[in-house]
Design a protein around this motif. Structure first.
Motif, PDB file in Angstrom:
ATOM      1  N   LEU A  74      -3.121   9.412   1.526  1.00 53.28           N
ATOM      2  CA  LEU A  74      -4.168   9.436   0.511  1.00 53.28           C
ATOM      3  C   LEU A  74      -4.266  10.807  -0.148  1.00 53.28           C
ATOM      4  CD1 LEU A  74      -7.060   7.394   2.186  1.00 53.28           C
ATOM      5  CD2 LEU A  74      -5.716   6.741   0.192  1.00 53.28           C
ATOM      6  N   TYR A 112      -3.428  11.479  -4.016  1.00 49.45           N
ATOM      7  CA  TYR A 112      -4.542  11.930  -4.860  1.00 49.45           C
ATOM      8  C   TYR A 112      -4.164  13.205  -5.635  1.00 49.45           C
ATOM      9  CZ  TYR A 112      -9.356  10.457  -5.723  1.00 49.45           C
ATOM     10  OH  TYR A 112     -10.481   9.896  -6.268  1.00 49.45           O
ATOM     11  N   LEU A 139      -4.690   4.120  -4.665  1.00 49.58           N
ATOM     12  CA  LEU A 139      -5.334   4.587  -3.439  1.00 49.58           C
ATOM     13  C   LEU A 139      -5.441   3.473  -2.403  1.00 49.58           C
ATOM     14  CD1 LEU A 139      -8.197   6.839  -4.867  1.00 49.58           C
ATOM     15  CD2 LEU A 139      -6.080   7.586  -3.788  1.00 49.58           C
ATOM     16  N   THR A 192      -1.976   2.578  -1.088  1.00 46.86           N
ATOM     17  CA  THR A 192      -1.473   3.681  -0.269  1.00 46.86           C
ATOM     18  C   THR A 192      -2.087   3.675   1.124  1.00 46.86           C
ATOM     19  OG1 THR A 192      -1.124   5.090  -2.203  1.00 46.86           O
ATOM     20  CG2 THR A 192      -1.300   6.197  -0.094  1.00 46.86           C
ATOM     21  N   PHE A 193      -3.397   3.459   1.193  1.00 51.17           N
ATOM     22  CA  PHE A 193      -4.073   3.460   2.499  1.00 51.17           C
ATOM     23  C   PHE A 193      -3.572   2.325   3.385  1.00 51.17           C
ATOM     24  CE2 PHE A 193      -7.522   2.174   5.361  1.00 51.17           C
ATOM     25  CZ  PHE A 193      -7.687   3.366   6.062  1.00 51.17           C
TER      26      PHE A 193
END
Length: 442
Positions: free
Chosen positions: A134, A138, A83, A86-87
């Motif tokens: 995100l 997810y 996460l 990725t952000f």
């Protein structure tokens, strides 16, 4: 596998419904020049999403193996690292992309009559990329744990929001400013943000295995060991997707030379082919996750069963969808297009290439199985070879140096799929099957 596949398949169908609704609204009420403007940006947007797909693909393998091995702490570290990484990546791409949108679209040969609209539309979507990344990753992480239902529920929410918000944003209803074509981008952005926030709340309330809250925020730091594994698995997949995206950009430059009608037809054909490709991708994702979990649990004898079931599903499900598409091509195209010129172009292109997606689905299953064990380099190289040494040259040569014209572009697709399957199968039988398979997550 079928029980897992059904929610995954419906998730993608719902996602497509939102896209179809947007294209119908834009094509019928704003005109085919507006549809062409959106279509011109599609290959570039797919290029950016390729990064998230690559990361998601790598993380789902690690999650699947950790879940199969019942390593909960390691699983949470994989989630947190994925996460955070990725952000950061999404934010960097959003900043760079928004500054160079016009230059990129010009380089793609976007027709001048739609360039300005395409640039403004693209910039709105660029700023949605961090949240979109995100959300995409997810949902991939959840599926890695065998949960395909929760992503489905939230795609229902996302689709409903997108369909409900689209007309007010496009036409200026309920006190909302009239954004016209840009309303489609704003509706997509707002529905994604709301859905993602709702997903975070839901995961925390349900104490889901991969939820990240204040207590477990320590997992959001980047674990260098996990990041290295993630990059080892994800970067080749991202590179493959990037080369695929670049090939689509190359193809649309060939298409753009035939004018805005051809560009609009290309956009609709690509959209319809994505609906054919969608269930095949869902099957390959299912194969990848079940194979990864089997490897994590050290149940290596299950791998051949997973592949066998995947291939059966590919030819039955894919065959039915392609047959229905052949039977009802013209009525389907009329949902998007009103001009007889664009209808005729789109219809002939679909006739040429539809059947070959069964071959592509077969390839997906073989490569997904190999990737689930951590074998990503050679499947990626073979995929790039089939795209850039077969698809693009065939499309260029047939469209520029024969009487086939635009039809020659689409012949490149089945040519690449056939060569790609042959090469992947050879590597699968002669090399991968003879390797000793071990779990990556320790």
């Amino acid at each position: 596998m079928v029980i897992f596949l059904i929610p995954l398949l419906f998730s993608n169908i719902l996602q497509s419904i939102g896209q179809v609704f947007s294209m119908i609204v834009v094509g019928h009420w704003l005109g085919e020049s507006a549809l062409a403007a959106i279509s011109a940006f599609f290959p570039l947007f797919f290029l950016l999403i390729s990064f998230a797909i690559g990361i998601g693909s790598g993380s789902s393998i690690l999650i699947g193996q950790a879940y199969g091995a019942k390593m909960t702490e390691r699983l949470k570290s994989i989630v947190g690292t994925t996460l955070t990484f990725t952000f950061i990546l999404g934010l960097v791409l959003a900043i760079i992309g928004s500054f160079f949108t016009e230059d990129i679209l010009k380089g793609m040969g976007t027709p001048g009559d739609i360039l300005e609209v395409s640039v403004k539309y693209a910039r709105i979507l660029f700023w949605s990329i961090p949240i979109m990344f995100l959300y995409t990753v997810y949902t991939t992480l959840m599926r890695g744990t065998g949960d395909s239902k929760t992503p489905f529920y939230f795609l229902v929410l996302s689709t409903i929001l997108n369909v409900v918000l689209l007309p007010p944003f496009v036409f200026g209803w309920l006190g909302i400013p009239k954004f016209g074509i840009y309303g489609a981008a704003y509706a997509s952005l707002v529905s994604t943000v709301i859905t993602f926030l709702a997903l975070l709340v839901y995961l925390q309330k349900k104490q889901h295995l991969i939820q990240i809250d204040f207590k477990s925020s320590r997992y959001l730091r980047i674990d260098s060991g996990i990041l290295k594994l993630l990059c080892k698995l994800g970067i080749p997949t991202s590179i493959n997707m990037i080369f695929l995206s670049l090939s689509e950009i190359a193809v649309i430059t060939f298409v753009n030379k035939y004018g805005s009608d051809a560009t609009a037809s290309y956009g609709v054909v690509n959209q319809l082919l994505s609906y054919v490709q969608m269930p095949l991708l869902c099957i390959s994702i299912t194969v990848s996750i079940f194979a990864a979990q089997s490897i994590g649990a050290k149940q290596y004898d299950r791998l051949s069963q997973v592949v066998k079931v995947g291939l059966i599903l590919n030819y039955i499900l894919g065959g039915v969808i392609i047959l229905l598409m052949y039977l009802f091509t013209k009525p389907i195209l009329q949902l998007f297009l009103t001009s007889q010129t664009t209808l005729s172009i789109a219809n002939s292109l679909l006739m040429i290439t539809l059947w070959s997606y069964l071959i592509l689905g077969h390839t997906f299953i073989i490569t997904s199985t190999m990737r689930s064990s951590g074998t990503v380099l050679w499947p990626t190289i073979i995929s790039i070879i089939s795209i850039w040494l077969i698809e693009v040259p065939v499309a260029y040569l047939l469209s520029h140096f024969t009487n086939l014209g635009m039809k020659g572009i689409w012949i490149g697709y089945p040519a690449a799929f056939i060569v790609g399957l042959g090469l992947q199968y050879l590597y699968y039988r002669l090399s991968w099957k003879k390797k000793s398979i071990t779990r990556l997550v320790t």
